[in-house]
Write an enzyme that holds these catalytic residues in place. Structure first.
Site, short mmCIF file in Angstrom:
data_model
loop_
_atom_site.label_atom_id
_atom_site.label_comp_id
_atom_site.label_asym_id
_atom_site.label_seq_id
_atom_site.Cartn_x
_atom_site.Cartn_y
_atom_site.Cartn_z
N HIS A 213 32.27 38.83 91.47
CA HIS A 213 33.06 38.11 92.46
C HIS A 213 33.62 38.96 93.58
O HIS A 213 34.29 38.42 94.47
CB HIS A 213 34.24 37.40 91.79
CG HIS A 213 33.84 36.17 91.05
ND1 HIS A 213 33.77 34.94 91.65
CD2 HIS A 213 33.46 35.97 89.77
CE1 HIS A 213 33.38 34.04 90.77
NE2 HIS A 213 33.18 34.64 89.62
N LYS B 260 45.49 30.31 101.60
CA LYS B 260 44.74 31.08 100.60
C LYS B 260 45.67 32.19 100.12
O LYS B 260 46.73 32.37 100.68
CB LYS B 260 43.46 31.67 101.21
CG LYS B 260 43.69 32.38 102.54
CD LYS B 260 42.40 32.92 103.14
CE LYS B 260 41.52 31.89 103.78
NZ LYS B 260 40.19 31.79 103.21
N ARG B 261 45.26 32.95 99.09
CA ARG B 261 46.07 34.09 98.69
C ARG B 261 46.31 35.01 99.89
O ARG B 261 45.45 35.13 100.77
CB ARG B 261 45.38 34.86 97.57
CG ARG B 261 45.49 34.20 96.22
CD ARG B 261 46.91 34.03 95.78
NE ARG B 261 47.49 35.28 95.36
CZ ARG B 261 47.71 35.62 94.09
NH1 ARG B 261 47.43 34.77 93.11
NH2 ARG B 261 48.25 36.78 93.78
N LYS C 20 41.91 39.31 103.88
CA LYS C 20 41.80 37.93 104.39
C LYS C 20 42.41 37.79 105.79
O LYS C 20 42.22 36.80 106.46
CB LYS C 20 42.46 36.96 103.42
CG LYS C 20 41.70 36.78 102.09
CD LYS C 20 42.44 35.85 101.13
CE LYS C 20 41.77 35.70 99.78
NZ LYS C 20 40.64 34.73 99.78
N THR D 165 35.86 29.56 98.87
CA THR D 165 35.59 28.15 98.57
C THR D 165 36.51 27.26 99.38
O THR D 165 36.20 26.10 99.63
CB THR D 165 35.78 27.84 97.07
OG1 THR D 165 37.03 28.39 96.64
CG2 THR D 165 34.65 28.42 96.24
N LYS E 248 36.02 23.42 101.28
CA LYS E 248 36.90 22.25 101.17
C LYS E 248 37.25 21.73 102.56
O LYS E 248 37.28 20.51 102.81
CB LYS E 248 38.19 22.61 100.43
CG LYS E 248 37.98 23.11 99.01
CD LYS E 248 39.29 23.72 98.45
CE LYS E 248 39.02 24.56 97.23
NZ LYS E 248 40.18 25.44 96.89
C1 PLP Z 1 40.26 26.73 96.85
C2 PLP Z 1 41.49 27.42 96.47
C3 PLP Z 1 41.60 28.80 96.62
C4 PLP Z 1 40.49 29.65 97.21
O1 PLP Z 1 40.64 29.67 98.60
P1 PLP Z 1 39.86 30.74 99.51
O2 PLP Z 1 40.15 30.29 100.90
O3 PLP Z 1 38.42 30.62 99.17
O4 PLP Z 1 40.43 32.07 99.20
C5 PLP Z 1 42.79 29.41 96.25
N1 PLP Z 1 43.82 28.71 95.75
C6 PLP Z 1 43.76 27.37 95.62
C7 PLP Z 1 44.94 26.64 95.08
C8 PLP Z 1 42.60 26.68 95.96
O5 PLP Z 1 42.55 25.35 95.80
#
Ligand code: PLP
Length: 790
Positions: free
Chosen positions: A340, A528-529, A534, A636, A640
């Site tokens: 990952h 995101k985190r 990032k 991911t 979304k």
């Molecule tokens: C989808 C999701 C992530 C991953 O987000 P990235 O933008 O791909 O880092 C992290 N936390 C939550 C709660 C999510 O639903």
């Protein structure tokens, strides 16, 4: 199946028996519990039937081992997948109960940090919905990921007490407990499984997510005749140690601290999981395990469960009496591994001494794996010490978990095309040369059932009205929307749906934060985190630039924008916490500045989790996916947003590359250095941020603001960010990409000024998002790696 009227009588009855409350006095949480408990009644039979079917047909089953699962709430999903959502919705309405209020009373199951755990949850949903025999195996943490609050502009962590209320979805299976053995003096720990049903979409398949909890083993130290104070102390010590095992989820995302308890957790997970799988197989299919690799597949999600390799060897040799070669053949044909990350600080390695003292037998086996592997390398590359040292499983007194995972499995995959390429050409290039057939790509996906159908019912309804319901079963059917992308009537409906979601989010924000947003402004979102790679900091810098420009020229013709951030920082990640503080500081400064006529607003939403993501993402106009190219394995979140019709502003990183291929250049805004260019930057050290700082006045102005007193904070709060940005070679190339990012913003502005082009782009993104459904991903894993069938 209950009729609506039966539902209406069943709920108050269950409410009374479960909570002792009448409908009038019951809280939303009580009503949630009563409905969830009723839903359990529907599940039991299909669950038993599914298990029996798999066993009777001797179907090959896959077990997905993951140290994290991040499912979020389950009631709405379960109602929908059981096809009883509508009848219950109507029944509740007639009882005067608000469906959304009731489902929102459920606590998120937050047993994950972010993308990795959420991916595991999407995979379970797709496995069940495709009718595939596949189950999850994880840890039942008493405390999930911490809850985040912002106090005085800074992140504060509070424990997530999700098990305080009864967890309706879990079934404790005390009779299926197993003993996990650690080296002396620790001894054994009882692992008790809690099973959570994973319900397929309208297909009567119910798979299992099995989460393990650590308990004191039966009969420990109960020697009544000689139970002195010393025994009592030992008992307490042992008890508190055991209980600590499944107590907390480590809150670090893409960072490994090498803590002893984490190693304990990892072994606890794989040993409990494998023992119960082997026991099940032997009971159902007989004692001969020589065909195990045809009966089951074990998948390890990142290296945290990589001890599954020596543990399966131990079981096959020490408990089943097989020789090394046979056991190794079975193990390597059973196990497969997903990588990952390429970030060095995220790659797991454990000190030899730590494994040796905690797990002496497991260490012996790892040592033997390493000896044999190195001998094999020596045969093939005689004299090439450098190569062999670089590939060894044990080196510099550390066990390298990724090497163990590659050597002990038959498949190694990355999670997006670009990432898999980088694994082959860079991080694992020697392993790729050695065993190219092991390496493959499986681009991540998300379940369109949660992220579109449930999170955005208005959009889902519009899609079904336009192209029919086939996309629910076959997400690629979303392409049937393409002919409507340029259709004015369709565009207007799409715009109305987006507007409705934006107003709902604006209401939520107003109610919670008393901040009024303009729902007609562009919602520009990065959630995101919080992590340096990032690059939330890059986003913050361009907000500072835009704000300054607007201050200097209040008449500037820009589309009003609302910048929305959310995300947790690891509690010990100083820089990430500073980035949060900077964003919150900007929001104070900008939101209160009347001179800019409400053209800009900034908000940082607390406690990002799955449920909050479900609120935010459908309301987004712009999706910020701006990681340093080559650093985000897939992402991911990007998928979304795309599926909900947001336009991506992104670098050529992770799955952004494939999103661009899917939608075409006119429907995405790409900027910045490529992965090849960033790699060259890091290698040559020629990309000195100071050069850019000296050349570009806009960069200088923004970066200087961090330390020159322009921001409303006392003292030198943001000096660390300033130093970070200007440190040669240290940063994630924020300054190198700054000018390109600003230029990308003008392209976004141009696109959003042109209404038909903008909605055509949104529609195209939705239409092309089917390939990012986890149904596609899981089909590829099932066919290409696991060889399992519906
Ligand atoms: C989808 C999701 C992530 C991953 O987000 P990235 O933008 O791909 O880092 C992290 N936390 C939550 C709660 C999510 O639903």
């Amino acid at each position: 199946m209950l009729t609506k009227d039966e539902c209406k009588t069943a709920l108050p009855k269950r409410l009374l028996t479960l909570t002792g409350a009448s409908l009038e006095e019951a809280s939303a949480a009580d009503k949630y519990a009563a409905l969830a408990s009723l839903v359990r009644d529907y599940i039991g039979q299909s669950w038993v039937d599914t298990t029996r079917r798999y066993d009777n047909q001797r179907q090959k089953q896959v077990y997905y081992f993951s140290i994290e699962f991040l499912p979020g709430r389950l009631l709405d999903t379960n109602l929908r997948n059981l096809d009883i959502r509508e009848v219950w919705r109507e029944a509740l309405a007639e009882l005067g109960i608000d469906y959304t209020e009731l489902t929102n009373a459920e606590q998120d199951a937050g047993l994950g940090n972010g993308g990795l755990g959420r991916l595991a949850a999407c995979f379970l949903d797709s496995l069940a919905s495709l009718g595939l025999p596949g189950h999850g195996c994880g840890i039942r943490y008493t405390y999930g990921l911490f809850e985040q609050a912002i106090v005085d502009g800074m992140q504060v962590e509070k424990p997530d007490t999700w098990l305080k209320e009864l967890n309706i979805w879990e079934y404790r299976k005390a009779g299926k407990a197993v003993l996990v053995k650690f080296g002396p003096p620790l001894g054994g720990v009882k692992a008790v499984p809690y099973d959570i049903p994973v319900i397929g979409f309208d297909n009567r398949t119910v798979n299992t997510l099995r989460l393990w909890s650590a308990e004191v083993r039966d009969g420990f130290n109960v020697n009544y005749s000689s139970f002195g104070p010393d025994d009592y102390r030992k008992l307490l010590e042992y008890k508190s140690w055991v209980e600590s095992i499944s107590q907390i989820l480590y809150p670090d995302d893409r960072y490994e601290e090498g803590r002893q308890l984490r190693l304990v957790q990892e072994y606890f997970l794989v040993s409990a999981g494998l023992q119960s799988i082997v026991r099940h197989i032997k009971r159902k299919q007989g004692p001969d395990l020589s065909h195990l690799a045809d009966q089951i597949a074990i998948h390890i999600n990142d290296t945290h469960p990589a001890l599954a390799i020596p543990e399966l060897m131990r079981i096959l040799m020490d408990e089943e009496g097989l020789g090394w070669d046979k056991a190794w053949d079975i193990t390597t044909h059973t196990i497969s591994y997903t990588n990952h990350t390429v970030l060095p600080e995220a790659l797991e390695k454990w000190p030899v001494g730590q494994i040796q003292s905690l797990l002496p037998r497991i260490y012996e086996i790892i040592h033997e794996i390493n000896e044999r592997f190195c001998a094999q390398l020596w045969q093939r590359y005689p004299g090439d010490w450098g190569r062999i040292a670089a590939m060894a499983v044990i080196g510099d007194c550390f066990v390298k978990m990724a090497h163990l995972a590659i050597v002990g499995s038959h498949s190694v995959n990355g999670v997006a095309e670009l990432h898999s390429q980088i694994l082959q050409s860079d991080l694992f290039s020697r392993f790729y040369q050695h065993t190219p057939q092991k390496f493959n790509n499986k681009t991540n996906g998300i379940t369109h059932r949660r992220w579109l159908l449930s999170a955005n019912p208005g959009l889902a309804g519009l899609i079904t009205d336009t192209i029919g319901p086939g996309w629910l079963q076959r997400p690629n059917d979303l392409e049937k929307l393409l002919p409507f992308a340029a259709d004015t009537a369709f565009q207007q409906k799409l715009a109305a749906v987006k507007q409705e979601r934006k107003e709902a989010l604006a209401n939520y924000i107003f109610n919670k934060y008393r901040l009024a947003l303009d729902p007609h402004s562009l919602f520009d979102v990065q959630v995101k985190r919080i992590h340096a790679y990032k690059r939330q900091l890059l986003n913050a810098l361009r907000i500072m630039e835009l704000y300054q420009r607007l201050k200097a020229n209040p008449g500037l013709d820009i589309l009003p924008r609302t910048f929305i951030f959310a995300g947790k920082a690891a509690p010990g990640y100083y820089l990430a916490k500073k980035i949060i503080q900077l964003i919150v500081t900007l929001s104070k400064q900008i939101n209160n500045d009347t001179a800019i006529q409400d053209k800009l607003k900034v908000i940082f939403l607390e406690n990002y989790n799955v449920s909050l993501a479900e609120r935010i993402i459908p309301a987004a106009d712009i999706s910020e996916q701006i990681s340093t190219a080559g650093k985000e394995a897939s992402g991911t979140g990007n998928m979304k947003f795309m599926m909900n019709g947001a336009i991506t502003v992104g670098t050529l990183d992770g799955a952004n590359v494939e999103i661009r291929e899917a939608v075409g250049d006119e429907n995405i805004v790409i900027f910045g250095l490529t992965a090849g260019e960033t790699a060259a930057c890091y290698q040559t050290g020629r990309c000195n941020p100071l050069t850019i700082y000296n050349q570009d006045e806009r960069v200088r102005n923004c970066v200087n603001q961090l330390i020159d007193g322009s921001l409303p904070v006392f003292g030198d709060e943001f000096r660390p960010l300033y130093d970070y940005l200007l440190h040669p070679g240290g940063a994630f190339l924020e300054l190198q990409d700054f000018a390109a990012y600003l230029e990308a913003q003008t392209r976004i502005d141009r696109l959003f000024h042109d209404n038909p082009a903008r909605w055509q782009a949104a529609a195209t993104n939705i239409a092309r998002s089917g390939r990012f459904s986890s149904d596609r991903t899981i089909t590829e894993y099932a066919n290409g790696i696991w060889h399992i069938h519906p």
